[in-house]
Design a protein around this motif. Structure first.
Motif, PDB file in Angstrom:
ATOM      1  N   SER A  56      -1.076 -29.665-141.980  1.00  0.00           N
ATOM      2  CA  SER A  56      -1.871 -28.835-143.217  1.00  0.00           C
ATOM      3  C   SER A  56      -1.888 -28.540-144.991  1.00  0.00           C
ATOM      4  O   SER A  56      -2.393 -27.703-145.378  1.00  0.00           O
ATOM      5  N   THR A  57       0.153 -28.468-144.939  1.00  0.00           N
ATOM      6  CA  THR A  57       0.186 -29.034-145.847  1.00  0.00           C
ATOM      7  C   THR A  57      -0.801 -30.130-147.360  1.00  0.00           C
ATOM      8  O   THR A  57      -1.111 -30.628-146.915  1.00  0.00           O
ATOM      9  N   LEU A  58      -1.406 -29.007-148.069  1.00  0.00           N
ATOM     10  CA  LEU A  58      -2.113 -29.512-148.710  1.00  0.00           C
ATOM     11  C   LEU A  58      -1.337 -30.151-149.845  1.00  0.00           C
ATOM     12  O   LEU A  58      -0.661 -30.647-150.278  1.00  0.00           O
ATOM     13  N   THR A  59      -2.181 -31.254-150.176  1.00  0.00           N
ATOM     14  CA  THR A  59      -2.003 -32.392-151.682  1.00  0.00           C
ATOM     15  C   THR A  59      -3.319 -32.785-152.653  1.00  0.00           C
ATOM     16  O   THR A  59      -4.121 -31.742-152.821  1.00  0.00           O
ATOM     17  N   GLN A  60      -2.425 -32.971-153.925  1.00  0.00           N
ATOM     18  CA  GLN A  60      -3.127 -32.790-154.760  1.00  0.00           C
ATOM     19  C   GLN A  60      -3.728 -33.737-155.187  1.00  0.00           C
ATOM     20  O   GLN A  60      -5.524 -33.300-155.821  1.00  0.00           O
ATOM     21  N   PHE A  98      -8.751 -33.995-144.172  1.00  0.00           N
ATOM     22  CA  PHE A  98      -8.385 -34.405-145.450  1.00  0.00           C
ATOM     23  C   PHE A  98      -7.490 -34.870-145.604  1.00  0.00           C
ATOM     24  O   PHE A  98      -6.703 -35.990-145.951  1.00  0.00           O
ATOM     25  N   ARG A  99      -6.289 -35.757-144.677  1.00  0.00           N
ATOM     26  CA  ARG A  99      -5.204 -37.173-143.958  1.00  0.00           C
ATOM     27  C   ARG A  99      -6.204 -37.709-143.440  1.00  0.00           C
ATOM     28  O   ARG A  99      -5.483 -39.084-143.164  1.00  0.00           O
ATOM     29  N   PRO A 107      -5.234 -32.663-140.819  1.00  0.00           N
ATOM     30  CA  PRO A 107      -6.592 -32.228-140.683  1.00  0.00           C
ATOM     31  C   PRO A 107      -7.012 -33.388-141.244  1.00  0.00           C
ATOM     32  O   PRO A 107      -6.576 -34.415-141.842  1.00  0.00           O
ATOM     33  N   GLU A 140      -5.954 -33.325-152.149  1.00  0.00           N
ATOM     34  CA  GLU A 140      -6.861 -32.953-151.065  1.00  0.00           C
ATOM     35  C   GLU A 140      -8.010 -31.732-152.428  1.00  0.00           C
ATOM     36  O   GLU A 140      -8.801 -31.526-152.899  1.00  0.00           O
ATOM     37  N   TRP A 147       1.058 -23.342-153.825  1.00  0.00           N
ATOM     38  CA  TRP A 147      -0.301 -24.180-153.173  1.00  0.00           C
ATOM     39  C   TRP A 147      -0.329 -25.023-152.137  1.00  0.00           C
ATOM     40  O   TRP A 147      -1.262 -24.995-151.285  1.00  0.00           O
TER      41      TRP A 147
END
Lengths: 183, 562
Positions: free
Chosen positions: B279-283, A170-171, A168, B285, B223
């Motif tokens: 798609s795993t969210l990161t801190q 954001f990466r 995505p 982001e 989350w």
């Protein structure tokens, strides 16, 4: 000869899509001459006989929206063309089927969208892993199809990951922050 | 509120170009009517009764002054001088020309706005608590999560052609002001025993023809995994939701048909493959998105003595403060609701002049920001107590200070048959007639908390099922009739109202509501609200009263005519 979009270009196409009549028997249906894309039911009914044709690159299989792509999972390395049918262009099951074939099952051959395929769907189709799109015969002139190539590039930096670009935004950002997770 | 970065702006600009091209191809005859329809719907454009109707996204109900001014400009230039706020925190224009829409979208993009996915069978505008970030009962600010879901769902290639519309709401407070139980996915932010942030996930809520409250499919999704989990839910729905019948195509029907356990099992089976994926969210982001919410740093203030003195002196101000002013996380501040429910005005309507004036006021008193409530009102999130009296006087001049928030005349209503081509009956004249009947403020305050919701058809845009009193317009052999439900509620104790009996003619509706109110006043216990009285007594006493009084009115009329 009909034309399709393939790998971002307009190509003449020699494949025939076999569609069975409602009362036609998958096991007994006659195959047209030349390169043919058969329905899943025909493939499943006559797999042994059709395998050599698939491996020779002259036979592909198409899935309907209600078909489970898992049915082809074991045969994927032997197939050079899989098509997914869009019975209506607003029927979005084909996008998930394509995404599953590419990401879950690792299919690497040609993946073609057939049926009611419009240029306004090209961008999403490409993102879900289709590398060829076959609009209905006569829907577009050659010039319109050339113009439609622009639809493959409607959005330059989509937000979410998909088949074509798994990461995505954001990466993918130029200055990724450290991946340390603390929440 | 959230400010676009260059990527956000680029996507919206590219959308404008795409839609301009699609409109041009449609007008040139290259795109057929049926082909163009889903494309224009995904840009918020309906073909309605009088003209196209354009629905503009107000993501999770956040607006800035410059955006309000653009709404005013568009209202004057391309519409009849006003706009209409909907129950989904969106703004609608009722009169734009199809040919003008690309230009309107270009203007909107210039102030970081759009109409992306405000209609069509895709993931719609994400909604949330209008008091996010300032509510006294907030546990976790839902806005960054809303924005993350907004970005993920914008032009999601796999989920742009779902079986039906798909709505996601996020709540982060103790009280549920986002109505998550009536959404396709309701996300409830919470902390587990170890203090980790995650989401309780509800699926399958929705109103319309088959009203159903959402059910829990996961009690806690960390989350980091929330987009993966949502993707699993959407994929199961996209592949298995019904497409043969539009009325049975919502995810709620799939959840009901499978049973929530089986549905959750299928989602879980899908989630296994997606968990920990790209798609795993990161801190980083979360921090980046949260950092783009440019809230000013407000320092707590001592309680304002003048404010308290004014409340004691001025009954009009006190009435307004009691209904339209809400508590705040910070001492010395309050949130203020601007009523778009002045008697005689269609609920949710706002004029170009009011837009401009609200823009000025929010710059002066509320950090340049406005919130949109799903009850079709506006709010200033943070106003200094010291400014309230001055603000009240200015709002009064503008007709935005009706002290009726949460009262009977704060009616939720869809645009109904006056505007909407789907409607079976009018809604706005019913709302206006009821407002007209209950024009005594003291009486309204005495009746207390009462939500009256009106829908002009089964699609339930007026959320009539969850109104304490719900009114549904129905068509009976070409005539407009109104069916009444009572006992519905939104929020964390959501319930669906029950029909009290045969439907009524439009002219009867103020009488019917009055009978219901009299029945409540006669039966209530000290301090008991209308809906609690209905819950305690059931619908029977209300029903009996309404139809008995109706019969005697009809009898009187007969005698008078004899």
């Amino acid at each position: 000869m009909p034309e399709i979009i393939k790998n971002g270009q307009v190509h003449a196409d020699e494949w025939t899509v076999l569609r069975l009549a409602a009362d036609e028997d998958a096991a007994g249906a006659g195959l047209p001459a030349g390169r043919v894309i058969v329905p899943l039911a025909v493939w499943l009914a006559r797999r042994e006989a059709l395998l050599p044709l698939a491996e020779a690159g002259v036979l592909g299989v198409w899935l309907a929206g209600s078909d489970d792509p898992a049915a082809l999972a074991g045969d994927l390395p032997r197939l050079q063309l899989i098509a997914v049918d869009f019975p209506k262009f607003v029927d979005g099951r084909g996008y998930s089927i394509a995404a599953l074939l590419r990401s879950r099952y690792g299919y690497g051959g040609e993946l073609r969208a057939i049926g009611e395929v419009l240029r306004d769907q090209f961008f999403y189709m490409k993102r879900c892993g289709f590398d060829s799109m076959q609009p209905p015969a006569g829907r577009y002139t050659h010039a319109q199809l050339e113009a439609a190539l622009a639809s493959l590039r409607t959005f330059s930096e989509p937000y979410q990951g998909a088949v074509d670009v798994a990461e995505p935004l954001f990466r993918r950002r130029p200055h990724p922050a450290p991946a340390k997770e603390k929440a | 509120m959230y400010r676009y970065d260059e990527y956000d702006q680029h996507i919206v600009d590219e959308r404008v170009a795409q839609y301009a091209d699609q409109t041009a191809r449609y007008l040139a005859g290259e795109l057929g009517e049926d082909e163009f329809r889903p494309l224009r719907l995904q840009n918020g454009l309906y073909i309605q009764r009088h003209a196209p109707m354009l629905r503009i996204a107000v993501p999770y109900g956040n607006l800035r002054a410059e955006q309000l001014r653009m709404f005013a400009h568009i209202a004057r230039t391309y519409d009849h001088g006003y706009g209409h706020f909907t129950t989904r925190q969106n703004l609608q224009y009722n009169w734009p020309k199809l040919e003008d829409v690309p230009e309107i979208l270009r203007l909107l993009a210039s102030v970081q706005m759009h109409a992306i996915q405000t209609s069509g069978n895709c993931i719609r505008n994400v909604t949330s608590d209008p008091f996010a970030g300032v509510a006294a009962d907030e546990l976790i600010d839902p806005r960054p999560w809303c924005e993350i879901v907004r970005q993920w769902s914008t032009f999601h290639p796999e989920f742009a052609y779902l079986p039906r519309k798909f709505k996601i709401a996020v709540n982060g407070a103790a009280e549920d002001r986002a109505a998550i139980q009536i959404h396709d996915i309701g996300l409830d932010l919470r902390r587990d025993a170890g203090g980790n942030v995650g989401f309780r996930v509800l699926v399958g809520g929705g109103l319309g023809r088959t009203p159903i409250l959402g059910e829990e499919v996961a009690s806690f999704v960390p989350w980091q995994q929330i987009l993966n989990y949502c993707e699993a839910v959407l994929r199961v729905y996209n592949l298995h939701g019904r497409r043969d019948n539009a009325y049975k195509a919502r995810i709620k029907i799939l959840v009901k048909a499978l049973g929530v356990e089986e549905f959750a099992r299928q989602v879980e089976a899908e989630f296994v493959h997606l968990k920990d994926g790209p798609s795993t969210l990161t801190q980083a982001e979360i921090d980046r998105v949260a950092g783009r919410f440019t809230d000013p740093e407000l320092a707590p203030l001592p309680p304002d003595e003048d404010y308290r003195a004014r409340l004691a002196d001025d009954k009009g101000f006190a009435n307004w403060a009691r209904r339209n002013v809400r508590g705040h996380q910070l001492s010395g501040y309050a949130s203020v609701v601007l009523s778009l429910k002045k008697p005689g005005i269609a609920p949710g309507d706002i004029t170009a002049e009011q837009f401009d004036a609200v823009a000025d006021l929010c710059e002066r008193h509320a950090q340049g920001e406005v919130r949109v409530l799903h009850e079709q009102n506006l709010a200033f999130a943070s106003v200094r107590e010291a400014d309230l009296y001055d603000l009240w006087q200015q709002l009064r001049t503008l007709g935005l200070a009706t002290p009726n928030i949460g009262l009977l005349t704060d009616i939720i209503s869809c645009p109904g048959g006056d505007f909407c081509s789907l409607a079976n009956a009018k809604s706005i004249p019913i709302a206006l007639a009821i407002q007209d009947r209950f024009d005594d403020l003291d009486y309204l305050h005495d009746i207390g908390e009462l939500e009256l919701n009106i829908s002009g058809c089964m699609n339930a845009c007026g959320h009539h099922h969850v109104g304490h009193i719900g009114v549904l317009g129905v068509d009976k052999s070409g005539e407009e009739w109104y069916q009444v439900t009572i006992g519905g509620a939104q929020g964390e104790n959501a319930s669906l109202g029950k029909v009290i009996g045969p439907s009524f003619a439009a002219a009867e509706m103020p009488d019917v509501v009055e009978s219901l109110i009299r029945s409540y006043v006669d039966n209530r216990n000290e301090g008991e609200s209308f809906v609690d009285t209905v819950r305690r007594l059931g619908i029977e006493p209300f029903k009996t009263r309404v139809y008995a009084e109706r019969a005697s009115r009809q009898e009187e009329r007969k005698t008078a005519h004899a």
